[in-house]
Scaffold this motif. Sequence first.
Motif, short mmCIF file in Angstrom:
data_model
loop_
_atom_site.label_atom_id
_atom_site.label_comp_id
_atom_site.label_asym_id
_atom_site.label_seq_id
_atom_site.Cartn_x
_atom_site.Cartn_y
_atom_site.Cartn_z
N THR A 70 -16.76 28.03 -38.16
CA THR A 70 -15.69 27.10 -37.79
C THR A 70 -15.45 27.03 -36.29
O THR A 70 -15.36 25.91 -35.73
CB THR A 70 -14.40 27.46 -38.54
N PRO A 71 -15.34 28.16 -35.56
CA PRO A 71 -15.18 28.04 -34.12
C PRO A 71 -16.33 27.31 -33.45
O PRO A 71 -16.12 26.50 -32.53
CB PRO A 71 -15.10 29.50 -33.66
N SER A 72 -17.55 27.57 -33.89
CA SER A 72 -18.71 26.92 -33.29
C SER A 72 -18.70 25.41 -33.54
O SER A 72 -18.97 24.62 -32.63
CB SER A 72 -20.00 27.54 -33.84
N ARG A 73 -18.37 25.00 -34.76
CA ARG A 73 -18.32 23.57 -35.06
C ARG A 73 -17.20 22.89 -34.27
O ARG A 73 -17.35 21.75 -33.81
CB ARG A 73 -18.12 23.37 -36.56
N ALA A 74 -16.08 23.59 -34.09
CA ALA A 74 -15.00 23.03 -33.28
C ALA A 74 -15.45 22.88 -31.83
O ALA A 74 -15.09 21.91 -31.15
CB ALA A 74 -13.76 23.92 -33.37
N SER A 75 -16.25 23.82 -31.33
CA SER A 75 -16.78 23.71 -29.98
C SER A 75 -17.76 22.54 -29.85
O SER A 75 -17.79 21.85 -28.83
CB SER A 75 -17.46 25.01 -29.56
N ILE A 76 -18.55 22.31 -30.88
CA ILE A 76 -19.45 21.17 -30.87
C ILE A 76 -18.66 19.87 -30.80
O ILE A 76 -18.98 18.96 -30.02
CB ILE A 76 -20.36 21.18 -32.12
N GLY B 63 -8.73 26.91 -29.53
CA GLY B 63 -7.84 27.68 -30.38
C GLY B 63 -8.37 28.04 -31.75
O GLY B 63 -7.69 28.74 -32.51
N VAL B 64 -9.57 27.61 -32.10
CA VAL B 64 -10.13 27.95 -33.41
C VAL B 64 -10.98 29.20 -33.23
O VAL B 64 -12.10 29.15 -32.73
CB VAL B 64 -10.98 26.79 -33.96
N ARG B 65 -10.45 30.34 -33.66
CA ARG B 65 -11.10 31.62 -33.38
C ARG B 65 -11.75 32.26 -34.60
O ARG B 65 -12.54 33.18 -34.45
CB ARG B 65 -10.10 32.61 -32.78
N ASN B 66 -11.43 31.77 -35.78
CA ASN B 66 -12.03 32.33 -36.99
C ASN B 66 -12.18 31.23 -38.02
O ASN B 66 -11.79 30.08 -37.79
CB ASN B 66 -11.20 33.50 -37.53
N ASN B 67 -12.73 31.58 -39.16
CA ASN B 67 -13.02 30.55 -40.16
C ASN B 67 -11.79 30.04 -40.89
O ASN B 67 -11.87 29.05 -41.63
CB ASN B 67 -14.03 31.09 -41.17
#
Length: 536
Positions: free
Chosen positions: A77-83, A93-97
């Motif tokens: 989830t954090p990685s997809r939010a970064s994308i 602010g998304v640090r975990n799933n």
Amino acid sequence: MKFMTGKNRKFTGGLFTALLIGAALLHAQNPRPNILVIITDDQRFDTIKDVMPRTQARIFNEGVTFANAYLTTPLCTPSRASIMTGMYASRHGVRNNDSTLKLITFVNRLQQAGYYTGLVGKYLNSEDATPKPEYDYWVGLPSEGVYYNPILNVNGAWKDRPGYLTYLLRDYAIEFLNKAKTANKPFFLFFNPKTPHLPLEPAPSDTSLYRNLPPYRPPNYNEADVGDKPTWLSNKPRLGTPWQDSVDTIRRRQLQMLWSLDQSLDAILEELKKQGKLDQTAIFYISDNGYFWGEHRLTGKGRIYEPSIRAALALRYPPLAPAGKIENRLAANIDIAPTIYQLAGLTIPQEVEGRSLLALFQPQSAWRAELLIEGWPVKQSFSAVHTDRYVYVENENDRAELYDLVKDPYQLQNSAGDPANAALVKDLKGRLQKLLTVVEDEKPNEPAPSSFALLQNHPNPFRSATTIRFVIRRPERVVLQVFDLNGRLVTTLIDRQINSGVHALKFETPSLPNGVYIYRLRAGASMQQRKLVVLR
């Protein structure tokens, strides 16, 4: 102490002008390309070439392969939010799933700019696959969905779909492409298969693949001596025979599952070719995170070591991306959003921290020297600076790590404590601190302030972390420091030039004793101070 990550270093001078001119010429000749972003789930960086031959030939070989690409937070989830945002996780602010993304993404802006937008597959683990308004077409997959006869949310309606998930998503992607033909707009599509995430269920026709697969045993497999690693890892026992057998099974089934994905992507590209849109579509390929196959005694993901943070990243777009090019400079998931903004002729928002990959196709282009990699496993959070050779890691309440990836590509020897590396550690530590302490306007689009102000920290009192906000009316050198009640300096949070704006800085104090402290802000001739309270 850790702080909010900050402002993207924008391109300057002649290079930026050249990029703008090049983009303008591109859009004049071929207005607004179609865009296809493929995000796989838990796929390792080294499972393309010999595992997905069609994808290798049609995307990687016909486009640019970014050989040193990384995931800035190696978790779904954090990685997809970064994308989707082009921002580091500590910024969005998304640090975990379990975290939800509350910011707008490039998809919102593409839709507003007239793109026909779609998502087929997984969105975020924290979401239930209910359609998002920024998507005109939606086939959502619950994050814990199954591969056989799944339940999908098709444009707002939950439907049981008989068949194998990867092939079902392929068919929906082709349906989207056919609908896009009648929309009279450029399209954007997220194609996000679950492959090769758990549960490990290959297509029925692929279960016999890799029956005689040799065991994977790199030098760091089931690492014999992890005494130089952080405590959470140094206390971890070696993998016994049952665990080793389990890891071998995971590897074999993941490779089996990628075969159906390879076929599906080939079919989607064939549909684009049939419609005459293949070379007018910018195609990105990336995974959300890597996966451990027993390296350092580990399975799964979410850790700082290379199998978890490296990405298979490619961009196919013949008008701009040279076919067959291998690009060795540091690239990351946060670079996809600014690249898409530039391809679509949109202004890159100020809060974006990634860089447009198109700059790498320009001669003598300036580029980053390091990346921030960060993660928040429970009680084991880490922040790292990654260069093209070194990775330096600071672990929460534990020893630091340093690896020379040229001399020690398998990260067997933590050399952070070697006196011979003292100067190198100091340099990398400073670079990491710079990445962590650069602050950013909290609301990038608000007008420049007309007053100087230091605001009350929040929360206050606090146990281990608080946010300090302040306002600077003009660009100038800013010093923000914390003192105890006897006037002794506790720490300097900022001492450098800061742009005008409203700024926010996260102040973490895991080891600061309970008590009242003064935080003081100086900017030019102005000074203000306030009290903060640590109470555990």
